[in-house]
Design a protein around this motif. Structure first.
Motif, PDB file in Angstrom:
ATOM      1  N   LYS A  46      -2.109  27.189  12.016  1.00  0.00           N
ATOM      2  CA  LYS A  46      -2.535  28.547  12.546  1.00  0.00           C
ATOM      3  C   LYS A  46      -3.822  29.088  12.294  1.00  0.00           C
ATOM      4  CE  LYS A  46       2.160  30.701  11.955  1.00  0.00           C
ATOM      5  NZ  LYS A  46       2.322  31.030  13.291  1.00  0.00           N
ATOM      6  N   LEU A  47      -4.427  28.588  11.451  1.00  0.00           N
ATOM      7  CA  LEU A  47      -5.857  28.719  11.235  1.00  0.00           C
ATOM      8  C   LEU A  47      -6.766  28.310  12.051  1.00  0.00           C
ATOM      9  CD1 LEU A  47      -6.186  28.342   7.249  1.00  0.00           C
ATOM     10  CD2 LEU A  47      -6.654  30.289   8.347  1.00  0.00           C
ATOM     11  N   LYS A  48      -6.263  26.774  12.367  1.00  0.00           N
ATOM     12  CA  LYS A  48      -7.191  26.171  13.471  1.00  0.00           C
ATOM     13  C   LYS A  48      -7.160  27.176  14.758  1.00  0.00           C
ATOM     14  CE  LYS A  48      -7.682  21.537  12.990  1.00  0.00           C
ATOM     15  NZ  LYS A  48      -7.279  20.007  13.479  1.00  0.00           N
ATOM     16  N   LYS A  49      -5.985  27.503  15.387  1.00  0.00           N
ATOM     17  CA  LYS A  49      -5.508  28.278  16.307  1.00  0.00           C
ATOM     18  C   LYS A  49      -6.588  29.646  16.354  1.00  0.00           C
ATOM     19  CE  LYS A  49      -2.048  30.113  19.508  1.00  0.00           C
ATOM     20  NZ  LYS A  49      -1.479  31.630  19.231  1.00  0.00           N
ATOM     21  N   ALA A  50      -6.464  30.218  15.216  1.00  0.00           N
ATOM     22  CA  ALA A  50      -6.750  31.438  15.104  1.00  0.00           C
ATOM     23  C   ALA A  50      -8.698  31.285  15.332  1.00  0.00           C
ATOM     24  CB  ALA A  50      -6.675  32.230  13.771  1.00  0.00           C
TER      25      ALA A  50
ATOM     26  N   ILE B 113      -7.668  23.199   4.385  1.00  0.00           N
ATOM     27  CA  ILE B 113      -7.368  24.785   4.516  1.00  0.00           C
ATOM     28  C   ILE B 113      -8.669  25.632   4.398  1.00  0.00           C
ATOM     29  CG2 ILE B 113      -6.072  26.662   3.813  1.00  0.00           C
ATOM     30  CD1 ILE B 113      -3.697  25.040   3.631  1.00  0.00           C
ATOM     31  N   GLN B 114      -9.332  25.210   3.115  1.00  0.00           N
ATOM     32  CA  GLN B 114     -10.615  25.711   2.841  1.00  0.00           C
ATOM     33  C   GLN B 114     -11.637  25.614   3.649  1.00  0.00           C
ATOM     34  OE1 GLN B 114     -11.191  24.424  -1.246  1.00  0.00           O
ATOM     35  NE2 GLN B 114     -10.536  26.475  -1.936  1.00  0.00           N
ATOM     36  N   ILE B 115     -11.688  24.496   4.460  1.00  0.00           N
ATOM     37  CA  ILE B 115     -12.898  24.237   5.352  1.00  0.00           C
ATOM     38  C   ILE B 115     -12.487  24.887   6.651  1.00  0.00           C
ATOM     39  CG2 ILE B 115     -13.657  22.552   7.136  1.00  0.00           C
ATOM     40  CD1 ILE B 115     -13.306  20.398   4.911  1.00  0.00           C
ATOM     41  N   GLN B 116     -11.267  25.109   7.110  1.00  0.00           N
ATOM     42  CA  GLN B 116     -10.946  25.994   8.292  1.00  0.00           C
ATOM     43  C   GLN B 116     -11.256  27.507   7.839  1.00  0.00           C
ATOM     44  OE1 GLN B 116     -10.141  24.693  11.247  1.00  0.00           O
ATOM     45  NE2 GLN B 116     -10.074  22.684  10.185  1.00  0.00           N
ATOM     46  N   SER B 117     -10.945  27.901   6.733  1.00  0.00           N
ATOM     47  CA  SER B 117     -11.169  29.187   6.327  1.00  0.00           C
ATOM     48  C   SER B 117     -12.647  29.669   6.185  1.00  0.00           C
ATOM     49  CB  SER B 117     -10.698  29.649   4.834  1.00  0.00           C
ATOM     50  OG  SER B 117      -9.215  29.265   4.783  1.00  0.00           O
ATOM     51  N   LEU B 118     -13.406  28.622   5.816  1.00  0.00           N
ATOM     52  CA  LEU B 118     -14.936  28.751   5.800  1.00  0.00           C
ATOM     53  C   LEU B 118     -15.465  28.860   7.375  1.00  0.00           C
ATOM     54  CD1 LEU B 118     -16.070  26.185   2.984  1.00  0.00           C
ATOM     55  CD2 LEU B 118     -16.248  28.746   2.863  1.00  0.00           C
ATOM     56  N   ALA B 119     -14.884  28.116   7.973  1.00  0.00           N
ATOM     57  CA  ALA B 119     -15.330  28.118   9.607  1.00  0.00           C
ATOM     58  C   ALA B 119     -15.047  29.586  10.185  1.00  0.00           C
ATOM     59  CB  ALA B 119     -14.633  27.038  10.213  1.00  0.00           C
ATOM     60  N   ILE B 120     -13.846  30.095   9.963  1.00  0.00           N
ATOM     61  CA  ILE B 120     -13.504  31.399  10.496  1.00  0.00           C
ATOM     62  C   ILE B 120     -14.327  32.295   9.709  1.00  0.00           C
ATOM     63  CG2 ILE B 120     -11.697  33.034  10.214  1.00  0.00           C
ATOM     64  CD1 ILE B 120      -9.606  30.767  10.365  1.00  0.00           C
TER      65      ILE B 120
END
Lengths: 641, 213
Positions: free
Chosen positions: A24-28, A63-70
């Motif tokens: 979901k994070l990747k999609k967002a 998950i943290q990496i995706q969050s940081l990218a967002i």
């Protein structure tokens, strides 16, 4: 999903949702990247808050990496998110922790470096937080790919804006030394430019680093490549680096053309409409031209002064219009507008001579910086070239500099004074033009300025202007009175400048002027200055006395009588046997002046003890002048006796 | 001028690696006994995957991989981002998912045109395909061709190399451009011209005419 996951973690339940959350994070992330509309949509849905939460918790690194990218994506083109990110005081520290704990994960390092760089540039991450952290210690290990070197270089270039910051960066020498190493590698243009940009910012004060750079065999090839680069920004960057290195390391003769080459680039940039680039060019020029006559000539011939004055005039007229508008607004609001108060504010408040302020580290606006650097450049160009001082006057460009002496910003007033010091080294015609345009009264006012540096530089300007124009100086306001007051100040430099100015006031003027000066200064103060704690002030005081007594036997007698013969001789004796060659020389010249008076004064000089001291001085004199003067005195003594 | 086989092989290997043809490059390395230069094979597996996904019209997966590799490429390169999204719209139209295509165009693609008006023209061209039952009959049918995906994949590949500070200019293409430029300049000297770059065929027509006269 995230909140549920966190709750499960606290209750030590198995986490089954991490895979779903990751998807979901990747999609967002894919939806918001490059799409402002979707960013707003997800921001409203609270995605940013979720991501900020996830980087604080010990969740999976993916998950943290995706969050940081967002979060990184939200930093771009989303004003609403910026406020939230700035309010998140722990943001940088959370990123720092992830960086430290995942040194082996390239993707984690990549996104952390990107987010730190973007955060610093957009003022979301506080520079102080970064500099006080341990991040710089971890950077050397992270510099294992070109893109990481580029990101770290960008971060360093952004941070190295003040002396304090540069010192902090330099404490972690390894990062900087690594950068100098990488110059020699065959890197891509982007990476190489980023390294040079960082070095150009960091090398402003460190000779060790400049020597390190100059020691690289390929460095001159790189300089040659960039000084002719099609991009103006690249040329400015390399000019900065060259100017910094030149301050500490002498270029080999075969490479000195590089320095000459950058001057036309910088002068051309002064015509650029982009004020940031103009500031850079003016700043580099003022460094490069300092104490280099050749470069000053090149810059002057290329019309640098004219371009700078044009810019200064435009900036001043813009400021005037803004002030006019704000004044009109104030009048509309019915506020009291005391004319005197406004004038005082415009020129710095008058305060007690004993307590002028030192400049604070306050940041100047871009326009103010441009004015300061522009004035410094004019000061450098006109310091040793009379042709450019005259040109300045002929083109009426001196008027803008005189105008800037009244600027509300003290650092600008100080720079304008320094400019006057330089221009004031000129001949009578140039000085006459300055006096005609009222420079004396303005400088008089600046002697009372709130700030120490302004007072010092105003006094220096008066020092130079006063030669050949003593009467005009004395007739202007209360300059003489103020100079005498400043001879009693506790600030050594200011005291020195004041005595210097007075010395110039009594250099070959009429007797009336000498009497006027003496009336204010008095022998008492002058003798006290001869015994000042600072030798340079003693020297100027003796010179002043010498100028006052020159060809005036009545004044010589008065001086001896005021001091008392024995005390006077004792004072001179002390200087003669002292270890300071300049003081010895001046004391002997003073003796010569006295010996050139009437018979009584000749006898006074030929007193036994003084002759012994002079003989002793002659035997051990190192200065050619002192030696010569001693011999002349002894010759005179021989002839008469 | 004789060009050495080693130089030719280097040019070919450079092209294959920079374009992301990893398998072809590996085979070529084995056959020629050569190794690639530093940086040429940077992220070659990822670039190969992304290229294949774009060429297969699996744009979402390609964007996903690309953002994993470097999230700033599409953030900073709005034009590339738009081209990828446009390609996604084209693939929806090809699959006859009309409603999804319209929704996608309205919600995801049209907002991108706020930053650049020229994007609107492109969107309109793509949307015109919806007017035809068979989009191949549209005058904008070139949008459906494989060559568009191929060039888009090359563009994405170059963007990745650039983002990671690697050389993205293929030496072979650079040399070809230089050759064509020099050839144009040499026209005034009536020098022989290469009429077909792919085969290297020369024409001596102008040269002969000049000599005869």
């Amino acid at each position: 999903l995230l909140l549920q996951m966190l709750k499960d973690m606290e209750e030590k339940k198995p986490i089954e949702m991490s895979e779903t959350l990751l998807l979901k994070l990747k999609k967002a992330k894919n939806e918001i990247i490059g799409n402002r509309h979707m960013k707003m949509h997800y921001f409203t849905e609270g995605l940013l808050h979720e991501c900020l939460l996830s980087i604080q918790t010990k969740i999976s690194i993916d998950i943290q990496i995706q969050s940081l990218a967002i979060i990184n994506s939200f930093m771009e083109d989303c004003k609403e998110a910026k406020g939230v990110l700035i309010a998140q005081k722990t943001l940088f520290f959370d990123i720092e922790k992830i960086f430290k704990d995942n040194q082996h994960v390239q993707r984690a390092i990549d996104i952390c470096l990107r987010i730190i760089r973007n955060g610093l540039v957009k003022e979301i991450i506080r520079l102080d937080d970064f500099l006080q952290s341990e991040m710089l210690e971890y950077f050397p290990k992270a510099m294992n790919t070109e893109v990481f070197v580029l990101l770290i270089s960008d971060i360093l270039a952004f941070c190295a804006t003040t002396s304090f910051n540069r010192r902090k960066i330099f404490e972690q020498k390894e990062v900087i030394i690594n950068l100098t190493k990488y110059i020699e590698y065959n890197l891509s243009y982007d990476c190489e430019y980023a390294i040079l940009n960082a070095l150009s910012k960091v090398t402003t004060e460190y000779d060790e680093l400049c020597k390190e750079i100059m020691g690289k065999p390929k460095i001159f090839q790189i300089f040659e490549k960039y000084i002719r680069h099609p991009s103006e920004q690249a040329r400015i960057c390399i000019s900065q680096l060259l100017a910094n290195v030149n301050k500490f390391v002498k270029f080999p003769l075969s490479q000195q053309h590089l320095l000459r080459w950058i001057i036309p680039t910088l002068v051309k940039t002064l015509k650029n409409t982009n004020i940031v680039m103009k500031i850079q060019a003016a700043s580099i020029l003022s460094t490069l031209l300092e104490a280099n006559k050749d470069f000053q000539k090149i810059a002057g011939d290329l019309g640098a002064i004219e371009d700078i004055c044009e810019t200064l005039k435009n900036l001043c007229s813009e400021t005037k219009e803004e002030k006019k508008e704000s004044k009109e607004e104030e009048n509309k609001k019915g506020k009291n507008n005391n004319g005197r108060k406004a004038r005082d504010e415009a020129m710095g408040d008058i305060i007690d001579a004993e307590d002028p302020l030192v400049f604070s580290d306050h940041e100047l606006s871009p326009e103010q910086k441009m004015i300061c650097y522009g004035l410094n450049t004019i000061e450098a160009i006109t310091s040793e070239h009379d042709e450019f001082r005259r040109k300045l006057i002929d083109q009426n460009n001196h008027k803008i500099i005189i105008e800037l002496l009244k600027h509300p910003e003290p650092k600008i007033r100080s720079s304008a004074c320094l400019c006057m010091v330089s221009i004031g080294r000129s001949d009578k015609i140039v000085k006459n033009a300055l006096f005609t345009d009222g420079v004396a009264s303005i400088l008089n006012r600046l002697l009372y300025d709130k700030y120490l540096d302004v007072q010092i530089n105003a006094t220096s300007a008066i020092c130079n202007l006063t030669l050949d124009f003593q009467k005009q100086i004395i007739d202007t306001g209360d300059i003489l009175k103020r100079l005498v007051e400043l001879t009693q100040t506790k600030h050594i430099t200011l005291r020195y400048k004041a005595v210097f100015a007075i010395k110039n006031l009594v250099y070959v003027p009429t007797n009336d002027i000498k009497k006027m000066v003496l009336a204010k200064l008095t022998y008492l103060k002058l003798f006290d200055l001869i015994d000042d704690e600072e030798p340079t002030i003693q020297e100027q005081a003796i010179l002043t006395l010498r100028n006052i007594l020159h060809k005036r036997p009545e004044a010589i007698q008065e001086a001896i009588d005021r001091a008392g013969s024995e005390a006077f001789l004792k004072k001179l004796d002390e200087k003669l046997i002292g270890l300071n060659p300049s003081l010895v020389t001046q004391a002997i010249y003073l003796l010569c002046i006295i010996a050139s008076g009437n018979e009584k004064q000749k006898t006074f000089v030929m007193d036994g003890n003084i002759v012994k001291t002079v003989s002793y001085t002659h035997l051990r004199a190192h200065e050619t002048e002192a030696d010569l003067v001693c011999r002349l005195l002894l010759e005179k003594k021989k002839q008469e006796h | 001028i004789k060009v050495s086989k080693t130089d030719m092989n280097k040019l070919i290997l450079n092209y294959l690696y920079l374009e992301g043809y990893k398998d072809a490059a590996k085979h070529f390395e084995k056959e020629s006994g050569m190794a690639c230069e530093a940086g040429e094979n940077y992220a070659v597996s990822e670039r190969k995957e992304i290229r294949e996904l774009i060429q297969k019209d699996m744009i979402d997966a390609a964007i996903d991989k690309l953002n994993d590799l470097c999230p700033e490429i599409l953030e900073k390169n709005l034009s590339l981002n738009f081209k990828l999204q446009k390609q996604k719209l084209i693939s929806l139209i090809k699959l006859k998912k009309t409603e999804e295509a319209i929704e996608f165009a309205q919600n995801k693609l049209a907002p991108l045109a706020e930053t650049n008006k020229s994007f609107l023209v492109d969107i309109e061209k793509v949307m015109s395909l919806l007017a035809f039952d068979n989009p191949q009959e549209s005058k904008n049918s070139d949008l459906l061709e494989y060559s568009l995906r191929h060039s888009l994949a090359s563009e994405v590949n170059e963007a990745i190399l650039q983002a990671f500070c690697q050389t993205y200019e293929k030496k072979l293409l650079l040399l070809t451009k230089m050759m064509l430029f020099s050839q144009k300049k040499a026209l005034s000297f009536h020098a022989p011209q290469i009429s077909d770059v792919s085969t290297g065929k020369y024409t001596y027509e102008q040269y002969m005419r000049r000599n005869l006269s």
